[in-house]
Design a protein around this motif. Structure first.
Motif, PDB file in Angstrom:
ATOM      1  N   ARG A   1      10.142 -26.676  66.070  1.00  0.00           N
ATOM      2  CA  ARG A   1       8.414 -27.977  66.865  1.00  0.00           C
ATOM      3  C   ARG A   1       9.115 -28.709  66.741  1.00  0.00           C
ATOM      4  O   ARG A   1       9.091 -29.235  65.260  1.00  0.00           O
ATOM      5  CB  ARG A   1       7.555 -27.141  65.709  1.00  0.00           C
ATOM      6  CG  ARG A   1       6.160 -27.484  65.958  1.00  0.00           C
ATOM      7  CD  ARG A   1       5.577 -27.125  64.893  1.00  0.00           C
ATOM      8  NE  ARG A   1       5.328 -27.737  63.179  1.00  0.00           N
ATOM      9  CZ  ARG A   1       5.848 -26.208  62.589  1.00  0.00           C
ATOM     10  NH1 ARG A   1       5.474 -25.361  62.834  1.00  0.00           N
ATOM     11  NH2 ARG A   1       6.585 -27.327  61.093  1.00  0.00           N
ATOM     12  N   ALA A   2       8.781 -29.946  67.503  1.00  0.00           N
ATOM     13  CA  ALA A   2       8.855 -31.294  67.450  1.00  0.00           C
ATOM     14  C   ALA A   2       7.347 -32.239  67.296  1.00  0.00           C
ATOM     15  O   ALA A   2       6.653 -31.365  67.952  1.00  0.00           O
ATOM     16  CB  ALA A   2       9.146 -32.189  68.258  1.00  0.00           C
TER      17      ALA A   2
ATOM     18  N   THR B   1       4.254 -38.272  64.212  1.00  0.00           N
ATOM     19  CA  THR B   1       4.869 -38.296  62.758  1.00  0.00           C
ATOM     20  C   THR B   1       6.671 -38.674  63.522  1.00  0.00           C
ATOM     21  O   THR B   1       7.083 -38.785  62.786  1.00  0.00           O
ATOM     22  CB  THR B   1       5.026 -37.322  61.997  1.00  0.00           C
ATOM     23  OG1 THR B   1       5.287 -35.752  62.683  1.00  0.00           O
ATOM     24  CG2 THR B   1       3.522 -36.925  61.816  1.00  0.00           C
ATOM     25  N   LYS B   2       7.272 -37.627  64.862  1.00  0.00           N
ATOM     26  CA  LYS B   2       8.419 -37.699  64.922  1.00  0.00           C
ATOM     27  C   LYS B   2       9.193 -37.251  64.322  1.00  0.00           C
ATOM     28  O   LYS B   2      10.268 -37.313  63.683  1.00  0.00           O
ATOM     29  CB  LYS B   2       8.925 -39.179  64.669  1.00  0.00           C
ATOM     30  CG  LYS B   2       8.652 -39.808  66.147  1.00  0.00           C
ATOM     31  CD  LYS B   2       9.554 -41.654  66.914  1.00  0.00           C
ATOM     32  CE  LYS B   2       8.146 -41.931  67.010  1.00  0.00           C
ATOM     33  NZ  LYS B   2       9.446 -43.059  67.993  1.00  0.00           N
TER      34      LYS B   2
ATOM     35  N   LEU C   1      13.298 -37.898  63.361  1.00  0.00           N
ATOM     36  CA  LEU C   1      13.601 -38.828  63.859  1.00  0.00           C
ATOM     37  C   LEU C   1      13.642 -40.474  64.017  1.00  0.00           C
ATOM     38  O   LEU C   1      14.452 -41.112  65.084  1.00  0.00           O
ATOM     39  CB  LEU C   1      13.216 -38.319  65.340  1.00  0.00           C
ATOM     40  CG  LEU C   1      13.802 -37.159  66.001  1.00  0.00           C
ATOM     41  CD1 LEU C   1      12.955 -36.462  66.768  1.00  0.00           C
ATOM     42  CD2 LEU C   1      14.487 -36.436  65.721  1.00  0.00           C
ATOM     43  N   THR C   2      13.076 -40.880  63.026  1.00  0.00           N
ATOM     44  CA  THR C   2      12.849 -42.127  62.647  1.00  0.00           C
ATOM     45  C   THR C   2      14.221 -43.015  62.002  1.00  0.00           C
ATOM     46  O   THR C   2      15.015 -43.728  62.545  1.00  0.00           O
ATOM     47  CB  THR C   2      11.497 -42.783  62.172  1.00  0.00           C
ATOM     48  OG1 THR C   2      10.122 -41.932  62.967  1.00  0.00           O
ATOM     49  CG2 THR C   2      11.333 -43.914  62.200  1.00  0.00           C
TER      50      THR C   2
END
Length: 171
Positions: A9-10, A14-15, A41-42
């Motif tokens: 789930r992505a 919010t990344k 991911l940030t």
């Protein structure tokens, strides 16, 4: 970064990616596997539950593995070794630890296990997590022979130059 899992789930806002079931994360030379992963991911940091990681020749497993930076990992209730496979010949069992690639692993509440048998305990251990040669003490040798009896060996490895080194050993 390559991520595979049974369920992913992505959240684009919010990344943050949450993966569950047979999670495999490959990033450069690092490979992490486990049951559940929450990844930001940030900054490419995250927490892996009940996981294992291959970090450029260092094998780590733990109830919790956290990637806290580009080259830093935190271990909770796990083990660190240089041996491949499910049943390593030796390992450092740790309560808490931090591994910085191309630097050192700082391990707390450490039990050295050889063939699954606990041999040594230390409250703190600094272990090189380097790809290049580094001076320092080597893993102790333990054995038994009918001629010598039980023995414990300790070696120190010293890098003398680009193509020279020396090892001093005592039993």
């Amino acid at each position: 970064i390559k991520l595979t899992a049974d369920y992913v789930r992505a959240d684009r806002m919010t990344k943050v990616v949450v993966a569950e079931g047979d999670v495999v994360l490959e990033q450069g030379p690092s490979r992490l596997t486990g049951l559940r992963l929450e990844l930001d991911l940030t900054d490419k940091s995250g927490v892996l539950t009940d996981g294992k990681a291959e970090l450029a020749g260092i094998f780590v497993r733990g109830a919790t593995l956290a990637k806290t930076g580009a080259r830093t990992f935190v271990i909770r209730d796990g083990a660190v070794t240089a041996c491949e496979g499910e049943d390593p010949s030796w390992e450092f069992q740790v309560k808490d630890g931090a591994v910085t690639l191309d630097d050192y692993a700082k391990l707390k509440t450490v039990v050295f296990r050889l063939g699954g048998v606990p041999l040594l305990y230390t409250p703190y251990l600094l272990w090189p997590a380097l790809r290049d040669r580094a001076s320092g003490f080597l893993i102790p040798g333990v054995g038994y022979s009918s001629r010598r009896g039980a023995w414990l060996g300790l070696s120190y490895y010293q890098v003398l130059g680009r193509s020279a080194d020396a090892t001093v050993t005592t039993d």
